[in-house]
Design a protein around this motif. Structure first.
Motif, PDB file in Angstrom:
ATOM      1  N   SER A 111      33.708 -12.783  58.183  1.00 34.52           N
ATOM      2  CA  SER A 111      33.893 -11.610  57.326  1.00 34.52           C
ATOM      3  C   SER A 111      32.791 -11.523  56.276  1.00 34.52           C
ATOM      4  O   SER A 111      32.485 -10.443  55.778  1.00 34.52           O
ATOM      5  N   VAL A 112      32.229 -12.692  55.930  1.00 32.56           N
ATOM      6  CA  VAL A 112      31.075 -12.711  55.036  1.00 32.56           C
ATOM      7  C   VAL A 112      29.820 -12.741  55.901  1.00 32.56           C
ATOM      8  O   VAL A 112      29.579 -13.712  56.630  1.00 32.56           O
ATOM      9  N   ARG A 113      29.046 -11.715  55.842  1.00 34.88           N
ATOM     10  CA  ARG A 113      27.838 -11.604  56.650  1.00 34.88           C
ATOM     11  C   ARG A 113      26.632 -12.125  55.864  1.00 34.88           C
ATOM     12  O   ARG A 113      26.608 -12.053  54.637  1.00 34.88           O
ATOM     13  N   ASN A 114      25.651 -12.621  56.600  1.00 34.56           N
ATOM     14  CA  ASN A 114      24.438 -13.161  55.954  1.00 34.56           C
ATOM     15  C   ASN A 114      24.823 -14.121  54.833  1.00 34.56           C
ATOM     16  O   ASN A 114      24.369 -14.016  53.689  1.00 34.56           O
ATOM     17  N   ALA A 115      25.676 -15.094  55.187  1.00 42.72           N
ATOM     18  CA  ALA A 115      26.324 -15.942  54.180  1.00 42.72           C
ATOM     19  C   ALA A 115      25.499 -17.141  53.739  1.00 42.72           C
ATOM     20  O   ALA A 115      25.826 -17.771  52.737  1.00 42.72           O
ATOM     21  N   VAL A 116      24.445 -17.475  54.470  1.00 47.82           N
ATOM     22  CA  VAL A 116      23.648 -18.650  54.116  1.00 47.82           C
ATOM     23  C   VAL A 116      22.475 -18.223  53.238  1.00 47.82           C
ATOM     24  O   VAL A 116      21.636 -17.417  53.659  1.00 47.82           O
ATOM     25  N   PRO A 117      22.383 -18.737  51.999  1.00 47.87           N
ATOM     26  CA  PRO A 117      21.249 -18.380  51.139  1.00 47.87           C
ATOM     27  C   PRO A 117      19.932 -18.889  51.738  1.00 47.87           C
ATOM     28  O   PRO A 117      19.838 -20.051  52.133  1.00 47.87           O
ATOM     29  N   LEU A 118      18.946 -18.020  51.806  1.00 51.80           N
ATOM     30  CA  LEU A 118      17.646 -18.375  52.367  1.00 51.80           C
ATOM     31  C   LEU A 118      16.558 -18.120  51.327  1.00 51.80           C
ATOM     32  O   LEU A 118      16.658 -17.180  50.529  1.00 51.80           O
ATOM     33  N   PRO A 119      15.490 -18.938  51.324  1.00 53.00           N
ATOM     34  CA  PRO A 119      14.432 -18.782  50.308  1.00 53.00           C
ATOM     35  C   PRO A 119      13.769 -17.408  50.309  1.00 53.00           C
ATOM     36  O   PRO A 119      13.279 -16.960  49.276  1.00 53.00           O
ATOM     37  N   ASP A 120      13.772 -16.750  51.469  1.00 55.74           N
ATOM     38  CA  ASP A 120      13.171 -15.407  51.537  1.00 55.74           C
ATOM     39  C   ASP A 120      14.227 -14.341  51.783  1.00 55.74           C
ATOM     40  O   ASP A 120      13.904 -13.206  52.145  1.00 55.74           O
ATOM     41  N   PHE A 121      15.508 -14.717  51.591  1.00 51.50           N
ATOM     42  CA  PHE A 121      16.636 -13.805  51.818  1.00 51.50           C
ATOM     43  C   PHE A 121      16.596 -13.212  53.233  1.00 51.50           C
ATOM     44  O   PHE A 121      17.012 -12.069  53.449  1.00 51.50           O
ATOM     45  N   GLY A 122      16.076 -14.001  54.150  1.00 57.19           N
ATOM     46  CA  GLY A 122      16.040 -13.552  55.541  1.00 57.19           C
ATOM     47  C   GLY A 122      15.182 -12.322  55.751  1.00 57.19           C
ATOM     48  O   GLY A 122      15.328 -11.600  56.743  1.00 57.19           O
ATOM     49  N   GLY A 123      14.254 -12.096  54.826  1.00 57.94           N
ATOM     50  CA  GLY A 123      13.418 -10.897  54.927  1.00 57.94           C
ATOM     51  C   GLY A 123      14.086  -9.660  54.363  1.00 57.94           C
ATOM     52  O   GLY A 123      13.486  -8.583  54.342  1.00 57.94           O
ATOM     53  N   HIS A 124      15.340  -9.794  53.916  1.00 58.59           N
ATOM     54  CA  HIS A 124      16.042  -8.660  53.316  1.00 58.59           C
ATOM     55  C   HIS A 124      15.483  -8.371  51.925  1.00 58.59           C
ATOM     56  O   HIS A 124      14.966  -9.265  51.255  1.00 58.59           O
ATOM     57  N   HIS A 125      15.671  -7.150  51.507  1.00 54.27           N
ATOM     58  CA  HIS A 125      15.495  -6.819  50.094  1.00 54.27           C
ATOM     59  C   HIS A 125      16.901  -6.941  49.503  1.00 54.27           C
ATOM     60  O   HIS A 125      17.750  -6.085  49.756  1.00 54.27           O
ATOM     61  N   PRO A 126      17.187  -7.986  48.724  1.00 57.62           N
ATOM     62  CA  PRO A 126      18.580  -8.278  48.365  1.00 57.62           C
ATOM     63  C   PRO A 126      19.103  -7.418  47.219  1.00 57.62           C
ATOM     64  O   PRO A 126      19.520  -7.912  46.168  1.00 57.62           O
ATOM     65  N   ASP A 127      19.066  -6.114  47.430  1.00 57.01           N
ATOM     66  CA  ASP A 127      19.532  -5.165  46.427  1.00 57.01           C
ATOM     67  C   ASP A 127      20.655  -4.357  47.063  1.00 57.01           C
ATOM     68  O   ASP A 127      20.422  -3.622  48.023  1.00 57.01           O
ATOM     69  N   PRO A 128      21.892  -4.487  46.570  1.00 57.07           N
ATOM     70  CA  PRO A 128      23.027  -3.859  47.249  1.00 57.07           C
ATOM     71  C   PRO A 128      23.140  -2.375  46.934  1.00 57.07           C
ATOM     72  O   PRO A 128      23.908  -1.954  46.071  1.00 57.07           O
ATOM     73  N   ASN A 129      22.359  -1.577  47.623  1.00 62.66           N
ATOM     74  CA  ASN A 129      22.451  -0.126  47.436  1.00 62.66           C
ATOM     75  C   ASN A 129      22.415   0.556  48.796  1.00 62.66           C
ATOM     76  O   ASN A 129      22.360  -0.099  49.842  1.00 62.66           O
ATOM     77  N   LEU A 130      22.442   1.872  48.779  1.00 64.20           N
ATOM     78  CA  LEU A 130      22.563   2.618  50.035  1.00 64.20           C
ATOM     79  C   LEU A 130      21.311   2.534  50.902  1.00 64.20           C
ATOM     80  O   LEU A 130      21.356   2.871  52.083  1.00 64.20           O
ATOM     81  N   VAL A 131      20.210   2.084  50.338  1.00 67.42           N
ATOM     82  CA  VAL A 131      18.982   1.917  51.124  1.00 67.42           C
ATOM     83  C   VAL A 131      18.960   0.533  51.766  1.00 67.42           C
ATOM     84  O   VAL A 131      18.804   0.391  52.983  1.00 67.42           O
ATOM     85  N   HIS A 132      19.136  -0.501  50.969  1.00 66.20           N
ATOM     86  CA  HIS A 132      18.973  -1.866  51.461  1.00 66.20           C
ATOM     87  C   HIS A 132      20.238  -2.450  52.085  1.00 66.20           C
ATOM     88  O   HIS A 132      20.165  -3.485  52.768  1.00 66.20           O
ATOM     89  N   ALA A 133      21.386  -1.812  51.873  1.00 67.56           N
ATOM     90  CA  ALA A 133      22.628  -2.247  52.534  1.00 67.56           C
ATOM     91  C   ALA A 133      23.153  -1.137  53.440  1.00 67.56           C
ATOM     92  O   ALA A 133      24.353  -0.964  53.613  1.00 67.56           O
ATOM     93  N   LYS A 134      22.221  -0.392  54.031  1.00 61.78           N
ATOM     94  CA  LYS A 134      22.600   0.765  54.846  1.00 61.78           C
ATOM     95  C   LYS A 134      23.404   0.365  56.083  1.00 61.78           C
ATOM     96  O   LYS A 134      24.333   1.073  56.491  1.00 61.78           O
ATOM     97  N   GLU A 135      23.068  -0.790  56.661  1.00 62.30           N
ATOM     98  CA  GLU A 135      23.789  -1.236  57.860  1.00 62.30           C
ATOM     99  C   GLU A 135      25.272  -1.434  57.552  1.00 62.30           C
ATOM    100  O   GLU A 135      26.141  -1.048  58.334  1.00 62.30           O
ATOM    101  N   LEU A 136      25.564  -2.031  56.421  1.00 58.53           N
ATOM    102  CA  LEU A 136      26.954  -2.223  56.013  1.00 58.53           C
ATOM    103  C   LEU A 136      27.624  -0.875  55.787  1.00 58.53           C
ATOM    104  O   LEU A 136      28.755  -0.638  56.256  1.00 58.53           O
ATOM    105  N   TYR A 137      26.956   0.005  55.076  1.00 59.32           N
ATOM    106  CA  TYR A 137      27.512   1.333  54.804  1.00 59.32           C
ATOM    107  C   TYR A 137      27.841   2.064  56.112  1.00 59.32           C
ATOM    108  O   TYR A 137      28.939   2.606  56.280  1.00 59.32           O
ATOM    109  N   ASP A 138      26.887   2.085  57.023  1.00 55.77           N
ATOM    110  CA  ASP A 138      27.102   2.770  58.298  1.00 55.77           C
ATOM    111  C   ASP A 138      28.274   2.163  59.063  1.00 55.77           C
ATOM    112  O   ASP A 138      29.053   2.880  59.710  1.00 55.77           O
TER     113      ASP A 138
END
Length: 542
Positions: A234-261
């Protein structure tokens, strides 16, 4: 053995609203991090033998700087360091540890929602004994010291094992590696009705949290999956990574669009949430409803008594100036204090310490309360789950009923990122020069009622913070706000906040950008955004 290392000042170590943030290669320069850490210590007094908390969000260069900071804390006379296992402490968890154990202060290594990696962002922030960010008088002293520093103190000692919980010595300093999650999870259990949330999840209500390969993963797994009974995964991308897995770790409609969709899809979860790099920001999404941070603050405040930790009500609400006035209407109805502060969580600290406010929020996806002195992403998510469980209604119904009761504040933030600093400064300077002539001016159907450069007079300590953002207020309650953000590391980010109040429930279903279209056009006309920056559209719209 203590070493005195000769060094030379760097000219670019002025802390922003959230400490010093630069690219990793900048921090990796000889003595760069050491200069800033020593400047912190040199700006403090009375810490001999006291406890210092150290932790970070796990981003690239986190472990290396923690080792430097521990050796320097030992050489400068601290008695004890509490460090998160693996060097990990979310920002709200670090605040809680400082408060729970009566620490003198803490060093938090984070650049919050900014990207991580060898060529990306890093940051160092100092928090005082109340658990909150250092006030301006301390950050000003730190900057002044960085400009003249000529040496720093460290210890000739090997790196310590950050991964094993336990106690060890570095010179005369006691270092305790603590469980990063346990204290924070226990605190959340005292604030929220875990039994009701557990029953909600057990009824088939599907919850997902995207930790964006950042710091909240271990916290969310412990709380959501282990204590509240959500299925594994239920917790996705749960392991902290030094580069955040290439994500931009900003929880908004642009960077968390996959979750929103996913949440918006017919078969998707009933409730979705995301948190940022260091765990202090949040995004909440329900089936058919994205909750703006401004509305989130207002709904939490209006429903606060549903959570056990707030069952006796709240003393007041505080919001940053750019945050919408939705919470103001809640405060008015409840007959409680309402405060409008500059952006930056440190401004809430005095209000919380004085008992004048209980719940605080910023439009930049940050909400929190007096349980710590930082904004707290998981706290906000758990509060929403508590409200859903208690009201037995979905997020969409809760928000729409709130609008019916209080009216809707249509609200959007337009970010123009990495604008050349000189161009951004010129835009703001020209805008400030127009303020005296704007009241009474008409732009189509919009008439300017007032215009100012927001200044804050702290009701607790009397301090004044000027030039906190330009406000253009229109007749009828609409407004546009312009300010430059201090959270980036490249150029300047121009933030434009656009807001319109709508009392009529029949007009609460309009698309936000459509409802604000005339204000958005006027904002560009007044400030000359395109003319100054060359940008024809924002980088991010939230």
């Amino acid at each position: 053995m203590t070493k005195i290392v000769a060094t030379k000042p760097y000219a670019d170590q002025k802390p922003g609203t959230s400490g010093l943030r630069k690219k990793v290669p900048v921090f990796a320069q000889e003595n760069y991090a050491e200069n800033f850490i020593q400047s912190i210590f040199d700006s403090l007094e009375g810490f001999a033998g006291k406890t210092l908390v150290i932790g970070g969000d796990g981003r690239y260069y986190n472990r290396e700087v923690i080792q430097k900071a521990i050796r320097m804390a030992a050489a400068n006379g601290f008695g004890k360091v509490l460090v998160g296992q693996g060097g990990i402490l979310s920002t709200p968890a670090a605040s809680h540890v400082i408060r729970k154990y009566g620490a003198y202060g803490g060093i938090i290594l984070s650049a919050s929602h900014n990207p991580g990696g060898p060529d990306e962002d890093f940051g160092i922030k100092y928090n005082i004994g109340n658990g909150g960010p250092a006030p301006e008088k301390i950050t000003d002293a730190i900057f002044a010291r960085t400009k003249v520093i000529d040496s720093y103190k460290t210890l000739d000692a090997a790196d310590i094992d950050l991964d094993t919980i336990g106690t060890l010595k570095v010179g005369d300093l006691t270092v305790e590696v603590i469980d990063s999650v346990a204290d924070y999870a226990a605190l959340m259990e005292t604030l929220f009705d875990f039994g009701a949330i557990r029953a909600l999840i057990g009824s088939g209500f599907k919850v997902v949290i995207d930790s964006m390969s950042a710091v909240t993963g271990p916290y969310a797994v412990e709380i959501l999956e282990k204590r509240l009974g959500a299925p594994a995964g239920s917790v996705r991308n749960a392991v902290p990574l030094p580069d955040f897995g290439g994500h931009h770790p900003d929880p908004n409609l642009v960077h968390a669009k996959e979750l929103y969709d996913d949440v918006m899809s017919p078969q998707g979860p009933d409730f979705g949430a995301a948190s940022d790099g260091d765990g202090d920001r949040n995004m909440v999404v329900g089936k058919g409803m994205f909750v703006t941070p401004s509305d989130s603050l207002a709904v939490i405040a209006a429903n606060a008594k549903l959570a056990p930790g707030y069952k006796d009500g709240i003393a007041g609400i505080a919001r940053s100036m750019p945050t919408s006035a939705a919470a103001d209407r809640v405060a008015e109805k409840l007959g409680i204090n309402m405060f409008e502060t500059p952006t930056g969580w440190k401004f809430f600290g005095n209000l919380l310490d004085a008992g004048l406010a209980t719940v605080c929020g910023e439009e930049s996806f940050g909400t929190g309360s007096n349980h710590v002195r930082e904004k707290d992403g998981l706290w906000a998510v758990l509060f929403w789950l508590n409200i859903v469980a208690a009201r037995k209604e979905g997020v969409k119904a809760i928000v729409e009923k709130h609008w019916a009761d209080y009216g809707r504040n249509y609200y959007s933030r337009h970010d123009y990122e990495a604008v050349e600093t000189e161009k951004a400064d010129a835009l703001m300077a020209e805008l400030r020069g127009k303020l005296a002539t704007l009241p009474g001016a008409a732009f189509g159907a919009l008439k300017v009622a007032a215009a100012d450069d927001f200044a804050y007079n702290d009701p607790v300590d009397g301090s004044v913070s000027a030039k906190q953002g330009v406000r253009i207020l229109f007749e009828g309650g609409s407004r546009v706000v312009f300010r430059l953000s201090g959270t980036g590391t490249s150029g300047a980010t121009l933030r434009v906040y656009v807001e319109r109040y709508e009392a009529d429930p029949a007009r609460h279903g309009i698309d936000t950008q459509e409802a604000l279209a005339d204000l958005i056009a006027v904002a560009d006309e007044i400030a000359g955004i395109t003319a100054h920056t060359g940008r024809t559209e924002p980088t991010v719209i939230t």
